[in-house]
Design a protein around this motif. Structure first.
Motif, PDB file in Angstrom:
ATOM      1  N   ILE A 111      22.407  91.792 -78.050  1.00 30.34           N
ATOM      2  CA  ILE A 111      23.487  92.293 -78.905  1.00 30.34           C
ATOM      3  C   ILE A 111      24.821  91.732 -78.425  1.00 30.34           C
ATOM      4  O   ILE A 111      25.657  91.311 -79.225  1.00 30.34           O
ATOM      5  CB  ILE A 111      23.500  93.832 -78.931  1.00 30.34           C
ATOM      6  N   GLY A 112      25.032  91.699 -77.106  1.00 30.49           N
ATOM      7  CA  GLY A 112      26.260  91.150 -76.552  1.00 30.49           C
ATOM      8  C   GLY A 112      26.455  89.695 -76.945  1.00 30.49           C
ATOM      9  O   GLY A 112      27.549  89.289 -77.356  1.00 30.49           O
ATOM     10  N   LEU A 113      25.400  88.907 -76.850  1.00 32.38           N
ATOM     11  CA  LEU A 113      25.482  87.498 -77.242  1.00 32.38           C
ATOM     12  C   LEU A 113      25.756  87.362 -78.738  1.00 32.38           C
ATOM     13  O   LEU A 113      26.523  86.501 -79.174  1.00 32.38           O
ATOM     14  CB  LEU A 113      24.197  86.765 -76.861  1.00 32.38           C
ATOM     15  N   GLY A 114      25.132  88.227 -79.523  1.00 30.36           N
ATOM     16  CA  GLY A 114      25.373  88.214 -80.967  1.00 30.36           C
ATOM     17  C   GLY A 114      26.827  88.543 -81.304  1.00 30.36           C
ATOM     18  O   GLY A 114      27.424  87.925 -82.194  1.00 30.36           O
ATOM     19  N   LEU A 115      27.402  89.490 -80.573  1.00 27.09           N
ATOM     20  CA  LEU A 115      28.803  89.852 -80.806  1.00 27.09           C
ATOM     21  C   LEU A 115      29.740  88.697 -80.449  1.00 27.09           C
ATOM     22  O   LEU A 115      30.747  88.474 -81.122  1.00 27.09           O
ATOM     23  CB  LEU A 115      29.169  91.108 -80.012  1.00 27.09           C
ATOM     24  N   PHE A 116      29.402  87.942 -79.400  1.00 29.79           N
ATOM     25  CA  PHE A 116      30.200  86.756 -79.086  1.00 29.79           C
ATOM     26  C   PHE A 116      30.127  85.743 -80.226  1.00 29.79           C
ATOM     27  O   PHE A 116      31.120  85.099 -80.565  1.00 29.79           O
ATOM     28  CB  PHE A 116      29.733  86.099 -77.787  1.00 29.79           C
TER      29      PHE A 116
END
Length: 104
Positions: free
Chosen positions: A34-39
């Motif tokens: 999810i963190g990578l997707g938000l980036f």
């Protein structure tokens, strides 16, 4: 100055960037995806904002907002201390962004 859409794009980029950084702090769990997707989402918001605003204004503004959001997230969620040195550093960052935003 910036129009409303450009400001929204910068704020959306900063928000998803800060949220991505927050999720990435807990690195060894399934939330990392999810963190990578938000980036990735942050990148698209910033790319859209940069197509509408000057690079030397939009990027520092987004970065300053990210620093402010992460300072608040660190304090409220991760119970990190906000020292006088951090407050002073943030003041310098915001002063620099303000100077960039003022047209000469």
């Amino acid at each position: 100055m910036l129009d409303k859409i450009t400001l929204f794009l910068i704020l959306a980029s900063a928000g998803t960037n800060a949220l991505g950084s927050t999720v990435m702090k807990i690195a060894l769990n399934p939330w990392i995806v999810i963190g990578l997707g938000l980036f990735g989402i942050s990148f698209f918001f910033m790319a859209a904002a940069l197509s509408r605003a000057e690079l030397t204004l939009a990027y520092p503004l987004m970065s300053g907002i990210v620093y402010l959001l992460l300072l608040a997230i660190g304090f409220f969620i991760f119970h990190e201390k906000i020292t006088l040195m951090r407050i002073g550093g943030m003041a310098f960052i915001l002063a620099g962004i303000t100077m960039l935003a003022i047209k000469s």
